[in-house]
Scaffold this motif. Structure first.
Motif, PDB file in Angstrom:
ATOM      1  N   ILE A  24       8.134   6.200   3.638  1.00  0.00           N
ATOM      2  CA  ILE A  24       7.051   5.205   2.827  1.00  0.00           C
ATOM      3  C   ILE A  24       7.795   4.887   1.490  1.00  0.00           C
ATOM      4  O   ILE A  24       7.267   3.899   0.810  1.00  0.00           O
ATOM      5  CB  ILE A  24       5.594   5.868   2.353  1.00  0.00           C
ATOM      6  CG1 ILE A  24       5.964   6.996   1.785  1.00  0.00           C
ATOM      7  CG2 ILE A  24       4.957   5.977   3.848  1.00  0.00           C
ATOM      8  CD1 ILE A  24       4.891   7.821   1.249  1.00  0.00           C
ATOM      9  N   ASP A  31       4.892  -0.286   9.176  1.00  0.00           N
ATOM     10  CA  ASP A  31       3.517  -0.735   8.700  1.00  0.00           C
ATOM     11  C   ASP A  31       3.607  -2.374   7.959  1.00  0.00           C
ATOM     12  O   ASP A  31       2.711  -3.281   7.976  1.00  0.00           O
ATOM     13  CB  ASP A  31       2.744  -0.003   7.807  1.00  0.00           C
ATOM     14  CG  ASP A  31       2.309   1.150   8.378  1.00  0.00           C
ATOM     15  OD1 ASP A  31       2.003   1.485   9.593  1.00  0.00           O
ATOM     16  OD2 ASP A  31       2.429   2.478   7.727  1.00  0.00           O
ATOM     17  N   LYS A  78       0.759  -1.167   0.043  1.00  0.00           N
ATOM     18  CA  LYS A  78      -0.043   0.137   0.066  1.00  0.00           C
ATOM     19  C   LYS A  78       0.947   1.172  -0.132  1.00  0.00           C
ATOM     20  O   LYS A  78       2.132   1.360   0.565  1.00  0.00           O
ATOM     21  CB  LYS A  78      -0.891   0.020   1.133  1.00  0.00           C
ATOM     22  CG  LYS A  78      -2.057  -1.132   1.197  1.00  0.00           C
ATOM     23  CD  LYS A  78      -3.016  -1.204   2.647  1.00  0.00           C
ATOM     24  CE  LYS A  78      -3.930  -2.005   2.358  1.00  0.00           C
ATOM     25  NZ  LYS A  78      -4.719  -2.110   3.337  1.00  0.00           N
ATOM     26  N   HIS A  95       0.958   4.008   1.484  1.00  0.00           N
ATOM     27  CA  HIS A  95       1.280   4.728   2.576  1.00  0.00           C
ATOM     28  C   HIS A  95       1.946   3.834   3.681  1.00  0.00           C
ATOM     29  O   HIS A  95       2.189   4.466   4.881  1.00  0.00           O
ATOM     30  CB  HIS A  95      -0.209   5.363   3.121  1.00  0.00           C
ATOM     31  CG  HIS A  95      -0.970   4.095   3.848  1.00  0.00           C
ATOM     32  ND1 HIS A  95      -1.833   3.685   3.094  1.00  0.00           N
ATOM     33  CD2 HIS A  95      -1.339   3.531   5.013  1.00  0.00           C
ATOM     34  CE1 HIS A  95      -2.530   2.664   3.642  1.00  0.00           C
ATOM     35  NE2 HIS A  95      -2.253   2.608   4.766  1.00  0.00           N
ATOM     36  N   TRP A  96       2.334   2.562   3.390  1.00  0.00           N
ATOM     37  CA  TRP A  96       2.774   1.862   4.320  1.00  0.00           C
ATOM     38  C   TRP A  96       4.246   2.068   4.677  1.00  0.00           C
ATOM     39  O   TRP A  96       5.104   2.198   3.546  1.00  0.00           O
ATOM     40  CB  TRP A  96       2.824   0.312   3.973  1.00  0.00           C
ATOM     41  CG  TRP A  96       1.600  -0.329   4.176  1.00  0.00           C
ATOM     42  CD1 TRP A  96       0.508   0.150   4.958  1.00  0.00           C
ATOM     43  CD2 TRP A  96       1.175  -1.730   4.038  1.00  0.00           C
ATOM     44  NE1 TRP A  96      -0.488  -0.963   5.177  1.00  0.00           N
ATOM     45  CE2 TRP A  96      -0.122  -2.017   4.282  1.00  0.00           C
ATOM     46  CE3 TRP A  96       1.986  -2.758   3.237  1.00  0.00           C
ATOM     47  CZ2 TRP A  96      -0.505  -3.170   4.274  1.00  0.00           C
ATOM     48  CZ3 TRP A  96       1.446  -4.003   2.931  1.00  0.00           C
ATOM     49  CH2 TRP A  96      -0.083  -4.207   3.585  1.00  0.00           C
ATOM     50  N   THR A  97       4.716   2.257   5.871  1.00  0.00           N
ATOM     51  CA  THR A  97       5.948   2.547   6.120  1.00  0.00           C
ATOM     52  C   THR A  97       6.649   1.072   6.385  1.00  0.00           C
ATOM     53  O   THR A  97       6.134   0.057   6.360  1.00  0.00           O
ATOM     54  CB  THR A  97       6.086   3.355   7.566  1.00  0.00           C
ATOM     55  OG1 THR A  97       5.371   2.688   8.352  1.00  0.00           O
ATOM     56  CG2 THR A  97       5.278   4.599   7.335  1.00  0.00           C
TER      57      THR A  97
END
Length: 519
Positions: free
Chosen positions: A183, A97, A90, A92-94
């Protein structure tokens, strides 16, 4: 010359078999395979949020290379390294995440995995299989495209630097300052375990006229095999030599340095002893000293073969003991293995017990039918290997880590010769009603505890009340810290004694069987 050739072949065969003994068993392998497959299925379930990112579970490290060895202490856990590789994420995933998305799917609707999951590691999630005595370290990672699939039918020799780069992955590490915020995967740490595996297996391949295909190097799970290339056996033996020398010392030479230097120095020798001697003679040629602005001095540099910006010895400038221990190990390894080639098998057997551990060497000797080496001149003529497996023989009571030596010698008082004391050899027939004295010698530093085991065989012992002994007991007679044990010749048959040296609750030395023939 012919005798020297046979001697060298025998030692090389023994080293090959020691490598097989050090290797994990097929049962252990199949158990890992079963658990590995179950985790892969859990992560790729159709209802998993990860499903659209095509999660793959792949082996890495020694499990993928084939260089894994059993722990030196038999009750310790195997450590199996796996990669969970995702294609995309995704937006926005860091790092954090992505790492926790993998964890959430591991434990989703699975109470067993939730119970087995260890605390968060810096890079991995760990599932602990207590009853199976191993754990899986699962490394969440990311690739940006599917290029690795297109590369799979190429040979390693045909790859350019950019091709090898396509095998790399981006990983998460909670020690990094951008772990909770970044990200863009281009700013995550990079690793290339599959490129390294392809390089190593290409170095290990003996056939110089055949290019190794990447599909043979990077597989979901390589097949179990007892037959391995000399380089792989050499690495396994060098890792055990390191373990015997340093035990659990955190500053011992790390496996990736031993493996990398061994692979670089390997010159396609077709047997283990020649490979070991050549590797150890040339290892230093693949280390260099470079000036480091960061350290403001020259430092040792051991280059990652698939990433020339990574130094596997990067901890040495800060931890001098690691550097000192490596060079101490290298010098001792050179001395130990170079001397093997010109030894007779009995001398080689004694040296190998010292540097690789008594039990692994003895098991290899028995597998090859070289039983005459186990107790040298003390094995009786009517000995058979099957007799050692009698059901009343008790197994060790403690974790076993044989980092020291123990030998047993025997003498008896001959009642037919005015009780004159006589040494016991393989030809000795001891009359009944004689006192027998066993003396153990060991290099274990004091303090330690001494245990003995008497194993009787034969019809007389079997028919007598409590005559069929096989238990392990703590030394109680004759002093000298328990290293002298007195027994009495009572039952006709072939029997044996064994001595165990226990320190801090661990059996650190164990003798071979000392045989007694009573008539």
């Amino acid at each position: 010359m012919f005798e020297l050739f046979n001697r060298s072949n025998k030692i090389s065969d023994l080293l090959e078999n020691i490598g097989q003994v050090l290797d994990i068993t097929q049962a252990q392998y199949e158990l890992v395979q079963d658990r590995y497959t179950a985790v892969a299925n859990q992560l790729s379930k159709d209802d998993s949020p990860l499903c659209i990112y095509k999660p793959e579970i792949l082996p890495q490290g020694s499990f993928l290379l084939g260089t894994m060895i059993r722990p030196i202490i038999e009750d310790d856990e195997l450590d199996v390294d796996l990669v969970c590789r995702l294609t995309g994420k995704k937006a926005h995933w860091t790092q954090k995440d992505l790492k926790h998305a993998v964890k959430d799917q591991i434990v989703h609707n699975n109470e067993n995995y939730r119970r087995m999951l260890d605390d968060e590691g810096n890079r991995c999630w760990t599932l602990i299989y207590e009853s199976d005595k191993f754990h899986l370290d699962i490394l969440p990672s990311l690739i940006g495209n599917n290029n690795h699939i297109n590369l799979s039918e190429k040979s390693f020799d045909s790859l350019g630097k950019s091709d090898v780069e396509e095998l790399s992955i981006r990983i998460t590490d909670r020690r990094e300052s951008n772990y909770p915020s970044e990200i863009n995967p281009n700013y995550w740490l990079k690793s290339n375990p599959f490129g390294y595996a392809a390089w190593f297996k290409n170095r290990a391949a003996i056939n110089m006229f055949r290019s190794l295909m990447l599909s043979e190097s990077i597989q979901p799970l390589p097949k179990y095999t007892k037959e391995k290339e000399p380089l792989i056996r050499a690495v396994q033996i060098l890792k055990r030599h390191r373990d015997i020398m340093f035990g659990g010392d955190d500053d011992k030479p790390i496996s990736i340095i031993i493996t990398t230097l061994a692979a670089r120095a390997y010159n396609k020798e077709n047997n283990v002893i020649d490979a070991l001697v050549s590797i150890l003679l040339n290892m230093h040629l693949y280390m260099k000293k470079v000036y480091s602005d960061k350290h403001d001095k020259e430092i040792w540099w051991i280059e990652n073969p698939v990433n020339n910006e990574e130094n596997f010895a990067d901890k040495w400038p800060f931890e001098q003991q690691k550097q000192d221990n490596f060079f101490s190990w290298l010098e001792k390894s050179k001395s130990d293995f170079s001397s093997l080639k010109n030894m007779n098998p009995s001398d080689a057997y004694r040296l190998l017990k010292n540097i690789l551990g008594t039990r692994s060497v003895n098991e290899a000797v028995r597998n090859l039918g070289y039983d005459e080496l186990i107790t040298e001149n003390l094995k009786p003529v009517n000995y058979s290997a099957q007799m050692l497996s009698v059901p009343h023989r008790q197994q060790p009571l403690w974790p076993v880590s044989l980092v020291y030596n123990c030998d047993v010698y025997g003498r008896y008082n001959d009642i037919t010769d005015n009780k004159k004391s006589k040494s016991i050899t393989n030809q000795t027939i001891i009359p009944k009603n004689c006192d027998i004295y066993f003396t153990a010698t060991t290099n274990v530093p004091k303090p330690f505890d001494v245990y003995w085991q008497v194993v009787n065989t034969g019809e007389e012992a079997k028919n007598a009340f409590m005559g069929l002994r096989g238990g392990i007991f703590q030394a109680q007679t004759l002093g000298k810290g328990g290293l002298v044990q007195k027994e009495h010749s009572e039952f006709t048959g072939l029997h044996w004694m064994e001595c165990f040296i226990v320190k801090n609750g661990v059996c650190v030395a164990r003798s071979s069987e000392f045989f007694i023939n009573i008539r």
